[in-house]
Write an enzyme that holds these catalytic residues in place. Sequence first.
Site, mmCIF file in Angstrom:
data_model
loop_
_atom_site.group_PDB
_atom_site.id
_atom_site.type_symbol
_atom_site.label_atom_id
_atom_site.label_comp_id
_atom_site.label_asym_id
_atom_site.label_seq_id
_atom_site.Cartn_x
_atom_site.Cartn_y
_atom_site.Cartn_z
ATOM 1 N N CYS A 2 0.851 -1.187 0.000
ATOM 2 C CA CYS A 2 0.000 0.000 0.000
ATOM 3 C C CYS A 2 0.890 1.240 0.000
ATOM 4 C CB CYS A 2 -0.950 0.087 1.182
ATOM 5 S SG CYS A 2 -2.116 -1.252 1.265
ATOM 6 N N ARG A 27 4.074 -0.502 -4.692
ATOM 7 C CA ARG A 27 3.701 -0.950 -3.346
ATOM 8 C C ARG A 27 2.349 -1.662 -3.315
ATOM 9 N NH1 ARG A 27 6.847 1.397 0.577
ATOM 10 N NH2 ARG A 27 5.318 0.783 2.121
ATOM 11 N N TRP A 74 -2.784 -2.731 -1.749
ATOM 12 C CA TRP A 74 -2.479 -4.156 -1.868
ATOM 13 C C TRP A 74 -3.348 -4.819 -0.807
ATOM 14 C CZ3 TRP A 74 -0.652 -8.219 1.079
ATOM 15 C CH2 TRP A 74 -0.203 -9.337 0.374
ATOM 16 N N ASN A 100 -1.951 2.067 5.643
ATOM 17 C CA ASN A 100 -1.095 0.959 5.220
ATOM 18 C C ASN A 100 -0.773 0.175 6.483
ATOM 19 O OD1 ASN A 100 0.951 -0.676 4.178
ATOM 20 N ND2 ASN A 100 2.485 0.943 4.235
ATOM 21 N N GLY A 101 -1.102 -1.125 6.501
ATOM 22 C CA GLY A 101 -0.849 -1.934 7.690
ATOM 23 C C GLY A 101 -2.053 -2.820 7.982
ATOM 24 N N GLU A 489 17.518 -18.162 -7.002
ATOM 25 C CA GLU A 489 17.149 -16.816 -7.450
ATOM 26 C C GLU A 489 16.639 -16.847 -8.898
ATOM 27 O OE1 GLU A 489 16.526 -14.113 -6.152
ATOM 28 O OE2 GLU A 489 16.815 -12.559 -7.670
ATOM 29 N N LYS A 493 12.965 -15.578 -9.956
ATOM 30 C CA LYS A 493 12.739 -14.521 -10.969
ATOM 31 C C LYS A 493 11.745 -15.019 -11.999
ATOM 32 C CE LYS A 493 13.868 -11.831 -9.333
ATOM 33 N NZ LYS A 493 14.566 -11.331 -8.178
ATOM 34 N N GLU A 496 8.066 -15.493 -10.483
ATOM 35 C CA GLU A 496 7.301 -14.320 -10.051
ATOM 36 C C GLU A 496 6.847 -13.444 -11.209
ATOM 37 O OE1 GLU A 496 9.319 -11.624 -7.357
ATOM 38 O OE2 GLU A 496 11.211 -11.898 -8.390
ATOM 39 N N HIS A 512 18.241 -37.319 -6.041
ATOM 40 C CA HIS A 512 17.520 -37.724 -4.829
ATOM 41 C C HIS A 512 16.041 -37.353 -4.900
ATOM 42 C CE1 HIS A 512 21.335 -38.772 -3.003
ATOM 43 N NE2 HIS A 512 21.802 -37.640 -3.504
ATOM 44 N N LYS A 611 6.119 -4.620 -3.998
ATOM 45 C CA LYS A 611 7.560 -4.610 -3.805
ATOM 46 C C LYS A 611 7.985 -4.588 -2.343
ATOM 47 C CE LYS A 611 11.806 -3.037 -5.720
ATOM 48 N NZ LYS A 611 12.227 -4.391 -6.121
#
Length: 616
Positions: A2, A27, A74, A100-101, A489, A493, A496, A512, A611
């Site tokens: 947010c 955000r 968000w 925001n929260g 990583e 990438k 996402e 394995h 983000k």
Amino acid sequence: MCGIVGYVGKHAASSILVEGLKHLEYRGYDSSGIALAEGNGIEVIKKTGRVAVLAGLAQKHASKASMGISHTRWATHGGVTDENAHPHLSWDSKIALVHNGVIENYKALRTFLEGEGATFRSQTDSEVLANLIAYYYNLDETAQNGNRLVCAVRQSLIHVEGTYGIAVICADLPNEIVGARKGSPLCIGVGHGENLIASDVAAFVGRTQNVVYLDDGQIVHLSREDFSITTIAEETVSPVINQIDWKIEEAELGSYKHFMEKEIFEQPQALENAMRGRFSDDESTAKFGGLNLDAREWRQVDRIVFCGCGTAWHACLVAEYLIERFSRIPVEVEYASEFRYRNAPLDKNALFFVVSQSGETIDTLEALREAQRKGFRVLGITNGVGSTIARESDGGVYQHSGPEIGVASTKAFTSQLLISGMLGLYLGRMRDLSFGDGREMVKAFKSLPGLISQILDQADQIKAIAERYAEFQDFLFLGRQSMFPIALEGALKLKEISYIHAEGYPAAEMKHGPIALISEQCPSVVLSPHGDTLKKVMSNIEETRARKGRVIAITSAGKDFPDSAADDIIRIPTAHSCIMPILSTIPLQLLAYYIACKRGCDVDKPRNLAKSVTVE
Ligand code: F6R
């Protein structure tokens, strides 16, 4: 998570708020809205969808109001609907709030307020706070107007459990914004004849370079001409005005199609910035200005614990390999989100590092606080100048990567790897690493911008490979030793931004279990650098290809890795092992980027992601 922007000044607030939101859209991008203080009350415009949708509506509305608050969401509590979008108006339309929260006790507060006659339009926890502030505002009719809103916010927050960054306006007070924070970032942009409040400086750096960062438990009262800060406990705070060290142009796309693409190509410069002034005069070691530990204190450190989330956690894993190899100090890596709750037994002389691009990730921040609570010294590696992690840690290293806007972290990750390697060198030189070995490492670090540019020059070739693989639904990423976190990583990438299922594994672990996944439908990306394990990794590739699995190899092994050894080969320069994780990352970023583009994905704003993750 947010984004909040508030403006009070002489200009039309609407376009300033929308512009600010555009810079905070990373955000959250479910919905957005603005509340404007018009002469006859508060006008709210809000809508699901991107800020561009809001921009169109705001333009039609053509308000002249010179004060307002805004939000890009968000979703946490309540689905993505117009009603759940912020700002929220109190039932009597007197108070508007952006938040925001997470308000954890919102149900109990809602029940109380309903008993007092308040009504609700949304399913959000945030609307409860708007109504609670209106409740206290209406109770306190005798107070001075300005202070009355501050008092109402203070009274309300005393009863709130959870986290918040808020901005609040009142229909009676067309020149005042009240903001407060606990657990969610908030800062003030100090202008001439205008003031702003936002979750991140990116929202107002185009208007002012002067910023005041709020701390948890603080309340700010803004007007056009002035601002003052107090705490929830009613103490007065003397504000410290900092200068933002980057310009708005750095957060613009320029000629690039996506921020992710721009940030991948900015890596030579970003790494140059991370190294600047950080090598000793004799070029045999690194030096850092802000670690706040002298050589004797470093000698006492017998274990280092690294904490981070997501991509930053992958950087921590690479740090483990590099620091252990070059300094022989044992390193442990913790998921920040787990560390806080698992009560790990810790060595008396352990030192903590938290790694965070934004410096605002709540799990990482709470891990920092938990370690400090237990009496440990915590250093931060962050890109967020003035961020909460930067301010609360006992010292640290700024990455100087410049603003990273794309949701998928790229240049911040490679800068974290570089700083980890430089820490390995610095600590190694305090122990057994020789002068000559130190100089070789410094030489290698300094060669990075040029070597990365060489890999970026192959972008068209990597794009062609990516496009041949864009239709697959599953991928494996394999690597050994310090290439294992790079495999993780690479998989992150890809998943996402392209929504392809991808898993990272240590190459030798394949037999394995994961080898069962190998088929014509599941290609593998195999990190195959020169060095001790090359032959073993090449055997893993053989095993994969024997089962009809296609292989894209990323190798620095030159002639030792013939063209016939994989289906597609991306060749990278042969270099010192301390920089191979960085060089190997670049092709993985490009592969993920071009695959996502080919699939038509929204690269900079992948679904469900934001983000800066400021809720637990
Ligand atoms: C992935 C990504 C995230 C972040 C994570 C931590 O591309 O960007 O996994 O790395 O959310 O964020 P910071 O580094 O800001 O603490």
